[in-house]
Design a protein around this motif. Sequence first.
Motif, PDB file in Angstrom:
ATOM      1  N   ALA A 192      13.017  35.793   6.487  1.00 19.02           N
ATOM      2  CA  ALA A 192      13.251  36.347   7.426  1.00 19.02           C
ATOM      3  C   ALA A 192      13.830  38.108   7.134  1.00 19.02           C
ATOM      4  N   VAL A 193      13.987  38.779   7.545  1.00 17.14           N
ATOM      5  CA  VAL A 193      14.039  40.512   6.784  1.00 17.14           C
ATOM      6  C   VAL A 193      13.450  41.346   7.785  1.00 17.14           C
ATOM      7  N   GLU A 194      14.789  41.648   7.425  1.00 14.79           N
ATOM      8  CA  GLU A 194      14.600  43.338   8.262  1.00 14.79           C
ATOM      9  C   GLU A 194      15.168  44.293   7.132  1.00 14.79           C
ATOM     10  N   LEU A 195      14.404  45.688   6.973  1.00 16.63           N
ATOM     11  CA  LEU A 195      15.599  46.258   5.988  1.00 16.63           C
ATOM     12  C   LEU A 195      14.795  47.769   6.058  1.00 16.63           C
TER      13      LEU A 195
ATOM     14  N   THR B  72      23.548  46.368  -3.351  1.00 13.97           N
ATOM     15  CA  THR B  72      24.635  47.026  -2.900  1.00 13.97           C
ATOM     16  C   THR B  72      24.788  48.439  -3.964  1.00 13.97           C
ATOM     17  N   ALA B  73      24.443  47.553  -5.240  1.00 10.69           N
ATOM     18  CA  ALA B  73      24.511  48.501  -6.147  1.00 10.69           C
ATOM     19  C   ALA B  73      23.528  49.376  -6.109  1.00 10.69           C
ATOM     20  N   PHE B  74      22.213  49.128  -6.382  1.00  9.22           N
ATOM     21  CA  PHE B  74      20.885  49.326  -6.405  1.00  9.22           C
ATOM     22  C   PHE B  74      21.379  51.227  -5.545  1.00  9.22           C
ATOM     23  N   ALA B  75      21.961  50.689  -4.238  1.00 13.34           N
ATOM     24  CA  ALA B  75      21.861  51.779  -3.572  1.00 13.34           C
ATOM     25  C   ALA B  75      22.866  52.679  -3.448  1.00 13.34           C
ATOM     26  N   LYS B  76      24.023  52.428  -3.891  1.00  8.93           N
ATOM     27  CA  LYS B  76      24.912  53.674  -4.382  1.00  8.93           C
ATOM     28  C   LYS B  76      24.184  54.231  -5.346  1.00  8.93           C
ATOM     29  N   HIS B  77      23.657  53.798  -6.716  1.00  9.55           N
ATOM     30  CA  HIS B  77      23.540  54.382  -7.790  1.00  9.55           C
ATOM     31  C   HIS B  77      22.422  54.759  -7.684  1.00  9.55           C
ATOM     32  N   SER B  78      21.744  54.710  -6.751  1.00  9.86           N
ATOM     33  CA  SER B  78      20.161  55.830  -6.441  1.00  9.86           C
ATOM     34  C   SER B  78      20.681  56.142  -5.708  1.00  9.86           C
ATOM     35  N   LEU B  79      21.343  56.408  -4.264  1.00  8.07           N
ATOM     36  CA  LEU B  79      22.159  57.298  -3.663  1.00  8.07           C
ATOM     37  C   LEU B  79      20.324  56.952  -2.497  1.00  8.07           C
ATOM     38  N   THR B  80      20.315  55.775  -2.588  1.00 12.70           N
ATOM     39  CA  THR B  80      19.245  55.402  -1.673  1.00 12.70           C
ATOM     40  C   THR B  80      20.157  54.935  -0.743  1.00 12.70           C
ATOM     41  N   ASP B  81      20.405  54.789   1.056  1.00 18.05           N
ATOM     42  CA  ASP B  81      20.570  54.238   2.066  1.00 18.05           C
ATOM     43  C   ASP B  81      19.818  53.052   2.394  1.00 18.05           C
TER      44      ASP B  81
ATOM     45  N   ASP C 146      17.149  59.613   0.623  1.00 16.91           N
ATOM     46  CA  ASP C 146      17.697  60.605   0.771  1.00 16.91           C
ATOM     47  C   ASP C 146      19.266  60.937   1.165  1.00 16.91           C
ATOM     48  N   GLY C 147      19.510  59.528   1.303  1.00 18.87           N
ATOM     49  CA  GLY C 147      20.873  59.185   1.459  1.00 18.87           C
ATOM     50  C   GLY C 147      22.026  59.195   0.735  1.00 18.87           C
ATOM     51  N   THR C 148      23.200  59.105   0.932  1.00 20.92           N
ATOM     52  CA  THR C 148      24.064  59.227  -0.198  1.00 20.92           C
ATOM     53  C   THR C 148      24.930  58.082  -1.445  1.00 20.92           C
ATOM     54  N   GLY C 149      24.031  56.833  -0.901  1.00 16.82           N
ATOM     55  CA  GLY C 149      23.955  55.211  -0.996  1.00 16.82           C
ATOM     56  C   GLY C 149      24.511  54.775  -0.657  1.00 16.82           C
ATOM     57  N   VAL C 150      24.647  54.222   0.959  1.00 16.54           N
ATOM     58  CA  VAL C 150      25.298  53.853   1.509  1.00 16.54           C
ATOM     59  C   VAL C 150      24.350  52.228   1.823  1.00 16.54           C
ATOM     60  N   GLY C 151      25.572  51.174   1.392  1.00 14.32           N
ATOM     61  CA  GLY C 151      24.399  49.417   1.513  1.00 14.32           C
ATOM     62  C   GLY C 151      25.070  48.925   2.325  1.00 14.32           C
ATOM     63  N   ARG C 152      24.047  48.622   3.270  1.00 13.95           N
ATOM     64  CA  ARG C 152      24.614  47.413   4.206  1.00 13.95           C
ATOM     65  C   ARG C 152      24.001  46.421   3.867  1.00 13.95           C
ATOM     66  N   ILE C 153      24.390  45.508   3.593  1.00 14.14           N
ATOM     67  CA  ILE C 153      23.556  44.795   2.650  1.00 14.14           C
ATOM     68  C   ILE C 153      24.147  43.105   3.356  1.00 14.14           C
ATOM     69  N   ASP C 154      23.449  42.098   3.607  1.00 14.84           N
ATOM     70  CA  ASP C 154      23.789  40.831   4.351  1.00 14.84           C
ATOM     71  C   ASP C 154      21.968  40.023   3.843  1.00 14.84           C
ATOM     72  N   THR C 155      22.193  39.410   2.966  1.00 15.32           N
ATOM     73  CA  THR C 155      20.660  38.803   2.365  1.00 15.32           C
ATOM     74  C   THR C 155      20.474  36.991   2.367  1.00 15.32           C
ATOM     75  N   SER C 156      22.205  36.604   3.128  1.00  9.85           N
ATOM     76  CA  SER C 156      22.529  35.274   2.731  1.00  9.85           C
ATOM     77  C   SER C 156      22.641  34.786   1.519  1.00  9.85           C
ATOM     78  N   VAL C 157      22.131  35.519   0.240  1.00  8.76           N
ATOM     79  CA  VAL C 157      22.706  35.725  -1.082  1.00  8.76           C
ATOM     80  C   VAL C 157      23.738  36.055  -1.878  1.00  8.76           C
ATOM     81  N   PRO C 158      25.199  35.608  -2.224  1.00  7.10           N
ATOM     82  CA  PRO C 158      25.507  36.838  -2.128  1.00  7.10           C
ATOM     83  C   PRO C 158      25.659  37.711  -3.832  1.00  7.10           C
ATOM     84  N   PHE C 159      25.525  37.252  -4.363  1.00  7.51           N
ATOM     85  CA  PHE C 159      25.103  37.971  -5.795  1.00  7.51           C
ATOM     86  C   PHE C 159      23.605  38.770  -5.044  1.00  7.51           C
TER      87      PHE C 159
END
Length: 203
Positions: free
Chosen positions: A19-22, A46-55, A27-40
């Motif tokens: 089950a996925v909600e996204l 989180t790295a994708f969000a930060k470096h692409s400037l995608t919230d 046009d964000g600032t790279g804020v990631g709120r990530i909880d996938t149940s798969v730690p890596f």
Amino acid sequence: MTTAGSRVASRTRTTSESAVELELDLDGTGVGRIDTSVPFFDHLLTAFAKHSLTDLTVRASGDTDIDVHHTVEDISIVLGQAIGAALGDKSGISRYGDALVPLDEALAQAVVDISGRPYLVHDGEPAGFELHLIGGHFTGSLVRHSFEAIAFHAGLTTHVRVISGRDPHHIAEAEFKAFARAFRQAKAFDAQVVGIPSTKGAL
């Protein structure tokens, strides 16, 4: 016409395996709120969000007691769908992006074309990388599989190449950061671009 501030999307996917909600804002600032149940995978997204400037907000659960494959695949599908939706008509974007990113001994390059034509070229990972369990749970083969799902569902032509690397964690992270930086360039608005950046008039 797509404008800054309007490029947001949310998607969900529910199967017998996950089950996925996204939600995302291109046009964000790279804020990631990530909880996938798969730690890596949390780490990579989180790295994708930060470096692409995608919230990016992701909440997911799945049958990780069997394998993390289903959960990673379904999140990647939903991420691609949301990117495609948020890009809108692609008016005024740069379209192309290219990035070369190091992480210690690892070096990865990514090139992204927001083309509307899904295609992935992915090579250079060292022999055995696809079999390695990163963090004891994330199989190296899932890096390519994630890129395949994102590219296909977002309509991206994507080339990812590992130039050097020894540590599987470093290699995977360098690949995701390179993809993020290339996507950041491609999705950015270019003041000199009028309309759709294609001779076809559509992407």
